[in-house]
Design a protein around this motif. Structure first.
Motif, PDB file in Angstrom:
ATOM      1  N   GLY A   1      -2.896   7.457  -4.964  1.00 49.96           N
ATOM      2  CA  GLY A   1      -3.147   6.435  -3.968  1.00 49.96           C
ATOM      3  C   GLY A   1      -2.170   5.280  -4.066  1.00 49.96           C
ATOM      4  O   GLY A   1      -1.118   5.436  -4.676  1.00 49.96           O
ATOM      5  N   PRO A   2      -2.541   4.203  -3.432  1.00 52.58           N
ATOM      6  CA  PRO A   2      -3.792   4.008  -2.703  1.00 52.58           C
ATOM      7  C   PRO A   2      -3.861   4.841  -1.425  1.00 52.58           C
ATOM      8  O   PRO A   2      -2.838   5.183  -0.853  1.00 52.58           O
TER       9      PRO A   2
ATOM     10  N   HIS B   1      -4.444  -1.843 -11.462  1.00 57.18           N
ATOM     11  CA  HIS B   1      -3.635  -2.984 -11.010  1.00 57.18           C
ATOM     12  C   HIS B   1      -4.326  -4.329 -11.212  1.00 57.18           C
ATOM     13  O   HIS B   1      -3.841  -5.338 -10.723  1.00 57.18           O
ATOM     14  N   THR B   2      -5.439  -4.347 -11.932  1.00 56.67           N
ATOM     15  CA  THR B   2      -6.061  -5.633 -12.261  1.00 56.67           C
ATOM     16  C   THR B   2      -5.197  -6.357 -13.292  1.00 56.67           C
ATOM     17  O   THR B   2      -4.444  -5.734 -14.055  1.00 56.67           O
TER      18      THR B   2
ATOM     19  N   GLU C   1     -17.017   3.813  -3.721  1.00 57.34           N
ATOM     20  CA  GLU C   1     -15.968   3.242  -2.883  1.00 57.34           C
ATOM     21  C   GLU C   1     -16.543   2.068  -2.113  1.00 57.34           C
ATOM     22  O   GLU C   1     -17.760   2.005  -1.892  1.00 57.34           O
ATOM     23  N   GLY C   2     -15.695   1.137  -1.720  1.00 62.00           N
ATOM     24  CA  GLY C   2     -16.133   0.014  -0.897  1.00 62.00           C
ATOM     25  C   GLY C   2     -15.206  -0.099   0.284  1.00 62.00           C
ATOM     26  O   GLY C   2     -14.946   0.890   0.952  1.00 62.00           O
ATOM     27  N   ILE C   3     -14.668  -1.315   0.528  1.00 60.26           N
ATOM     28  CA  ILE C   3     -13.693  -1.431   1.617  1.00 60.26           C
ATOM     29  C   ILE C   3     -12.402  -0.719   1.210  1.00 60.26           C
ATOM     30  O   ILE C   3     -11.555  -0.447   2.041  1.00 60.26           O
ATOM     31  N   GLY C   4     -12.257  -0.457  -0.055  1.00 60.26           N
ATOM     32  CA  GLY C   4     -11.181   0.369  -0.587  1.00 60.26           C
ATOM     33  C   GLY C   4     -11.771   1.118  -1.763  1.00 60.26           C
ATOM     34  O   GLY C   4     -12.959   1.008  -2.044  1.00 60.26           O
ATOM     35  N   HIS C   5     -10.919   1.889  -2.440  1.00 61.49           N
ATOM     36  CA  HIS C   5     -11.376   2.569  -3.654  1.00 61.49           C
ATOM     37  C   HIS C   5     -10.929   1.756  -4.856  1.00 61.49           C
ATOM     38  O   HIS C   5      -9.996   0.958  -4.753  1.00 61.49           O
ATOM     39  N   PRO C   6     -11.581   1.930  -5.994  1.00 60.42           N
ATOM     40  CA  PRO C   6     -11.174   1.167  -7.181  1.00 60.42           C
ATOM     41  C   PRO C   6      -9.677   1.353  -7.479  1.00 60.42           C
ATOM     42  O   PRO C   6      -9.144   2.454  -7.358  1.00 60.42           O
ATOM     43  N   GLU C   7      -9.044   0.264  -7.826  1.00 61.21           N
ATOM     44  CA  GLU C   7      -7.626   0.271  -8.235  1.00 61.21           C
ATOM     45  C   GLU C   7      -7.508  -0.566  -9.505  1.00 61.21           C
ATOM     46  O   GLU C   7      -6.700  -1.497  -9.597  1.00 61.21           O
ATOM     47  N   ILE C   8      -8.322  -0.202 -10.482  1.00 58.93           N
ATOM     48  CA  ILE C   8      -8.455  -1.014 -11.692  1.00 58.93           C
ATOM     49  C   ILE C   8      -7.160  -1.047 -12.494  1.00 58.93           C
ATOM     50  O   ILE C   8      -6.903  -1.988 -13.239  1.00 58.93           O
TER      51      ILE C   8
ATOM     52  N   ALA D   1       0.139   2.177   0.275  1.00 59.56           N
ATOM     53  CA  ALA D   1       1.267   1.478  -0.368  1.00 59.56           C
ATOM     54  C   ALA D   1       1.701   2.119  -1.684  1.00 59.56           C
ATOM     55  O   ALA D   1       1.648   1.505  -2.742  1.00 59.56           O
TER      56      ALA D   1
ATOM     57  N   TYR E   1       4.632  -3.969  -7.774  1.00 59.52           N
ATOM     58  CA  TYR E   1       3.846  -4.927  -6.988  1.00 59.52           C
ATOM     59  C   TYR E   1       3.500  -6.180  -7.787  1.00 59.52           C
ATOM     60  O   TYR E   1       3.580  -7.292  -7.293  1.00 59.52           O
TER      61      TYR E   1
END
Lengths: 291, 291
Positions: free
Chosen positions: A61-62, A156-157, A147-154, A77, A173
């Motif tokens: 992903g994303p 990149h935290t 999932e929410g408005i997107g999927h987890p992208e932990i 992206a 990024y």
């Protein structure tokens, strides 16, 4: 022949598999991820001989996951050349119009595979964190992919830097997000030595454990899963798990109670297979009741 | 008289309220949080005159939320003297044995209040982040308060330090976690001036926005809520919201798509009331269908 299919679509390779009614894999192939056109041609060559009842896709992903948006089914992206904005799911659906599809991230599929048949079997929630070329996390909660408005992208935290770490980080990024500071490329970037060739005594592993342990603290304080499962190439270092567990305990500092750390932070139960199994399962569940 | 009750139990004060069938508040009192004995005596004095159908309690934490554990209903590792391991819910249930109870954190109750009647009305998910003496976050997902093996404690997650920030942080557990670096006490700790007296042009607000914007990036990449709502005393600075929105966009760096930032990161719709309204609602829903 009627089969259930799965694609664990990574940025380096695509694992394609077909399985029978019991989800026993009857054929599997690993296809290099090159251009979308070339890669899809090889995917079609693999699946075309079968009558594909379902196809579960877990993609790098994303990705777009909101069915009401035009970006649904697209790769978004990604730094992977040629795949930005590519309608991956659309191309698959066009080729196999009679097939039922499941669509999520590769790491969500792996988390689901681990929950149903791996290290989190019998639980309702888990987080699966993979540490390899990148860092990604999949989440399952109440038995379902999260999932929410997107999927987890932990991956990149942002994390707190170690006070002695001056490395700029590798993320295009964010620079020094978790992935930028602790994924595979940072090991070589910091030491000039490939991760798999680094000796166990190298101090880099303490730094790696500091960041990964810290990420697991943040995950725990945010998602409070029943278990956290670590996978990916970097976790092939057998000494690393215990270092991460200790770094987790030190940085949690007793704040939130968790199960004993050896039961709470574990390595994958389905090494290198969580993803494809999760894909096959989530695909099949589009056409059959969850067994 | 039959009423629905609520307690928004903070570390400084406990807001007690009773409401009628329409959840219109008919009496409310703010009780200082001193010792458990003294505080409970005042709580009982407030509620005793009523026939309490339900009591929704949103408490400062961390708290025990697993009904299968002996710590259920207790206040856990709080720095608040006298309240560690106190069986708060047990004391209330003993006094009001016929009453139906709801039990969660103060911030989860506030998130729920905002979802049902405030800034997140009509949505299924939100995160409510309060910035005051401490930093806490409540989470609602699929219309329900979000809890796992514990409740969210996002205020204690670690964040990336600003490169010019050398402040040690105020958290007794973690030093420089989010709360340690960006809650109210850090403002005075860094500048020697109380937060409410700091001029709008003070550079500290840029630092504050850096940390809070970053926390919202991490929340977005982990929980992907439909909306994030900011409340608490520090948010009374009217210039701060726009600074946080900008810091969010800069640190997200376009990675995950969110709604337009002015719709995604907002201030509370029920200023200073989200918590008690959430408590009243969650209490009443123990005895009536969700309307």
């Amino acid at each position: 022949m009627m089969v259930y299919g799965g694609i664990e679509a990574g940025g380096t390779k695509m694992i394609c598999a077909v399985a029978d009614e019991q989800l026993t894999i009857i054929a599997q192939e690993s296809i290099p991820t090159t251009t979308p056109e070339e890669t899809l041609a090889a995917i079609f060559a693999f699946f075309d001989p079968y009558d594909l009842v379902s196809l579960g896709v877990g993609s790098f992903g994303p990705i777009g996951i909101d069915p009401t948006q035009a970006t649904y089914g697209h790769i978004l992206a990604t730094p992977k050349q040629g795949w930005q904005q590519f309608d991956f799911l659309g191309a698959l659906k066009k080729r196999y119009p009679e097939t039922a599809f499941a669509w999520t991230t590769d790491v969500n599929a792996a988390a689901y595979g681990e929950l149903r048949q791996g290290a989190a079997q019998g639980k309702d929630s888990c987080v699966y964190l993979t540490v390899g070329t990148g860092i990604g996390a999949g989440v399952v909660r109440e038995g379902k992919i999260f999932e929410g408005i997107g999927h987890p992208e932990i991956g990149h935290t942002y994390v707190k830097r170690h006070s002695e770490d001056m490395y700029a980080g590798t993320c295009p990024y964010h620079g020094d997000c978790l992935e930028g500071l602790a994924a595979g490329p940072s090991l070589e970037g910091r030491t000039g030595i490939k991760g798999q060739d680094l000796p166990q005594a190298h101090e880099i592993w303490g730094l790696q454990a500091f960041y990964l342990g810290q990420a697991l603290v943040n995950i725990t304080l945010t998602l409070a899963p029943e278990i956290i499962i670590l996978g990916g190439g970097v976790m092939n270092q057998p000494h690393l798990l215990a270092q991460i567990q200790q770094a987790f305990l030190k940085q949690m500092a007793g704040y939130m109670e968790t199960p004993p750390v050896e039961d709470y932070i574990v390595t994958w139960g389905l090494p290198n297979k969580s993803g494809i199994i999760g894909c096959l399962l989530s695909g099949k569940e589009q056409v059959t009741a969850h067994d």
